[in-house]
Design a protein around this motif. Sequence first.
Motif, mmCIF file in Angstrom:
data_model
loop_
_atom_site.group_PDB
_atom_site.id
_atom_site.type_symbol
_atom_site.label_atom_id
_atom_site.label_comp_id
_atom_site.label_asym_id
_atom_site.label_seq_id
_atom_site.Cartn_x
_atom_site.Cartn_y
_atom_site.Cartn_z
ATOM 1 N N ALA A 269 0.928 -1.224 -0.137
ATOM 2 C CA ALA A 269 0.000 0.036 0.075
ATOM 3 C C ALA A 269 0.783 1.280 -0.070
ATOM 4 N N ARG A 270 1.893 1.379 0.836
ATOM 5 C CA ARG A 270 2.739 2.374 0.762
ATOM 6 C C ARG A 270 3.159 2.825 -0.520
ATOM 7 N N LYS A 271 3.299 1.931 -1.525
ATOM 8 C CA LYS A 271 3.916 2.379 -2.933
ATOM 9 C C LYS A 271 2.659 2.926 -3.735
ATOM 10 N N PHE A 272 1.464 2.483 -3.455
ATOM 11 C CA PHE A 272 0.351 2.849 -4.435
ATOM 12 C C PHE A 272 -0.631 3.445 -3.950
ATOM 13 N N GLU A 273 -0.804 3.659 -2.616
ATOM 14 C CA GLU A 273 -2.144 4.170 -2.165
ATOM 15 C C GLU A 273 -2.257 5.502 -2.408
ATOM 16 N N SER A 274 -1.337 6.509 -2.608
ATOM 17 C CA SER A 274 -1.350 7.631 -3.373
ATOM 18 C C SER A 274 -2.018 7.748 -4.730
ATOM 19 N N SER A 275 -1.548 6.671 -5.362
ATOM 20 C CA SER A 275 -2.015 6.798 -6.824
ATOM 21 C C SER A 275 -3.340 6.301 -6.920
ATOM 22 N N LEU A 276 -3.829 5.536 -6.133
ATOM 23 C CA LEU A 276 -5.368 5.225 -6.056
ATOM 24 C C LEU A 276 -6.180 6.366 -5.618
ATOM 25 N N ASP A 277 -5.708 7.401 -4.523
ATOM 26 C CA ASP A 277 -6.299 8.469 -4.039
ATOM 27 C C ASP A 277 -6.611 9.436 -5.325
ATOM 28 N N TRP A 278 -5.364 9.394 -6.146
ATOM 29 C CA TRP A 278 -5.561 10.320 -7.120
ATOM 30 C C TRP A 278 -6.816 9.900 -8.124
ATOM 31 N N LEU A 279 -6.797 8.584 -8.437
ATOM 32 C CA LEU A 279 -7.738 8.076 -9.312
ATOM 33 C C LEU A 279 -9.349 8.232 -9.118
ATOM 34 N N GLY A 283 -12.353 10.948 -10.066
ATOM 35 C CA GLY A 283 -13.711 10.264 -10.729
ATOM 36 C C GLY A 283 -13.745 9.339 -11.380
ATOM 37 N N ILE A 284 -12.490 8.577 -11.711
ATOM 38 C CA ILE A 284 -12.266 7.472 -12.349
ATOM 39 C C ILE A 284 -12.558 6.317 -11.732
ATOM 40 N N ILE A 285 -12.461 6.009 -10.425
ATOM 41 C CA ILE A 285 -12.868 4.822 -9.720
ATOM 42 C C ILE A 285 -13.441 5.565 -8.428
ATOM 43 N N ASN A 286 -14.397 4.330 -7.774
ATOM 44 C CA ASN A 286 -14.944 4.560 -6.787
ATOM 45 C C ASN A 286 -14.391 3.347 -5.651
ATOM 46 N N PHE A 287 -14.661 3.704 -4.259
ATOM 47 C CA PHE A 287 -14.043 2.620 -3.120
ATOM 48 C C PHE A 287 -15.519 2.107 -2.697
ATOM 49 N N ASP A 305 -8.060 -0.302 5.580
ATOM 50 C CA ASP A 305 -7.119 -0.947 4.485
ATOM 51 C C ASP A 305 -7.558 -2.098 3.614
ATOM 52 N N GLN A 306 -9.034 -2.347 3.839
ATOM 53 C CA GLN A 306 -9.577 -3.536 3.205
ATOM 54 C C GLN A 306 -10.707 -2.868 2.095
ATOM 55 N N PHE A 307 -10.626 -2.809 1.230
ATOM 56 C CA PHE A 307 -11.493 -2.077 0.031
ATOM 57 C C PHE A 307 -11.557 -2.890 -1.234
ATOM 58 N N ARG A 308 -12.603 -2.396 -1.980
ATOM 59 C CA ARG A 308 -12.864 -2.905 -3.481
ATOM 60 C C ARG A 308 -12.764 -1.638 -4.336
ATOM 61 N N VAL A 309 -12.477 -1.728 -5.353
ATOM 62 C CA VAL A 309 -12.390 -0.648 -6.504
ATOM 63 C C VAL A 309 -13.170 -1.055 -7.606
ATOM 64 N N TYR A 359 -20.325 -0.121 1.104
ATOM 65 C CA TYR A 359 -19.607 -0.651 1.923
ATOM 66 C C TYR A 359 -20.302 -2.242 1.577
ATOM 67 N N TYR A 360 -19.261 -3.014 2.288
ATOM 68 C CA TYR A 360 -19.378 -4.758 2.087
ATOM 69 C C TYR A 360 -18.880 -5.262 3.339
ATOM 70 N N TYR A 361 -19.320 -6.420 3.401
ATOM 71 C CA TYR A 361 -19.144 -7.469 4.805
ATOM 72 C C TYR A 361 -18.556 -8.620 4.444
ATOM 73 N N LYS A 362 -17.245 -8.622 4.707
ATOM 74 C CA LYS A 362 -16.719 -10.131 4.534
ATOM 75 C C LYS A 362 -15.739 -10.532 5.764
ATOM 76 N N LYS A 363 -15.979 -11.622 6.168
ATOM 77 C CA LYS A 363 -15.343 -11.980 7.520
ATOM 78 C C LYS A 363 -13.888 -12.653 6.996
ATOM 79 N N ASP A 364 -12.727 -12.437 7.687
ATOM 80 C CA ASP A 364 -11.661 -12.748 7.278
ATOM 81 C C ASP A 364 -11.541 -14.554 7.469
#
Length: 432
Positions: A269-279, A283-287, A305-309, A359-364
């Motif tokens: 996440a450290r490498k890519f989370e800012s890129s997802l935030d930009w997208l 308006g290109i993606i939703n979480f 830290d747990q999401f779908r795009v 939001y979604y619900y998935k138990k680990d």
Amino acid sequence: MLKRKIYDTLLNWKQTKHQDCLLLRGVRQCGKTYIVQQFGQNEYQSFIEINFIERPDLQTAFSGNLSVAAMVQQINLLMPEAQFIPGKTLIFLDEIQDCPNARTSLKFWALDGRYDVIASGSLLGIDYKGITSIPVGYETQLVMHPLDFEEFLWAQGVLETTLPSLNEYKTGTIKIPDALHLGMLNQLREYLLVGGMPEVINKFLATHDYLAVHNAQKRILRDYQDDIAKYAPNSDRIKARKCFLSIPKQLSKENHKFQYSIVEKNSTARKFESSLDWLYHAGIINFAYNISGPFFPLEAYAKEDQFRVYLCDIGLLVAMYGYELKQSIIQDIFTGPAKGGIYESLVADMLIKNGQPLYYYKKDDSTLEIEFMLERQGRLVPVEVKATKGSSKSLNVVLASESIHVGYKLTSQNTGRVDKKITLPLYMTMLI
């Protein structure tokens, strides 16, 4: 002309605004410019359009003194045809991300009050360029999406009374007439293939050629990649493109949670989370965020830290899989692991365009999974999506809770009800 619900929102702003300008935001090519042009030409005696990409020279009108008198004088010098009629003029500042001072100027237009002002930006760069002063309290922000399923039906010539008439079947106790049910399923399949981008819908209406539709979608997807290269910060350009291109793979695996290792092997996440935030801000993606438990309010239990795009438009997502997939959907022979993710994305598309946070619900530690958790009148409403026929074990487990009064199973089948579980066709998503 494609009928858009947002036109009524613009009318309401015109009639009720006090001292504010309107900032219309949304992904590129969703129809922002067109709808404001129609609104300005229909509702005002004078409509002045300034596009900062087509007319970069007009940026100079906002480079110095930002008093309304000074700006009007400068605009008039560069646009002699512009008529500034107090109380009867709409000024449209388009592609405002290319002129940050124009965003600052909204405060002064609002305080002056003689002219209505709408600014528009694609979000590409709008949050990332240097704005001298954001006009807090003087702009109302409004997000515009591509056409939703109901607007798509209107474009197809379906009566505006059709969708509201389905409300009587929402309880699941009355079957939808077969002709209406099959007709709506066919329309939904077309929406799955075409989506809601205005250019693509117009191409479909003119040709009913799915290959021409696909080519139009691919052009838009290429434009988005070009925009990433143009507007994203240097440190995020390559990473944002990789995240964008990984979305079909993310939704084709069994667990639809976004995984950075799919973007790049052994990545974090450290490498890519800012890129997802930009997208996201583009308006290109939703979480959609996983929740730690089915509790109200959902936002308080979201796991950041747990999401779908999901992509901004279902038609564009299907296009990213290739034309062969579309052919299998047209022939109704589509099977395989990707089907669940695509139909889940279809429901997400309809919910997002209806203003619904996801939001979604998935138990680990179990197989329990609810694709969407909604809030309605202070209560939780679980929604399970079934791309194929099958039982709804997870929904049954969640509905055993006394705090949850109703849940929905969305399928291609007709309506049905067993205790608290209501089965509805996928096309009724917007009505739940």
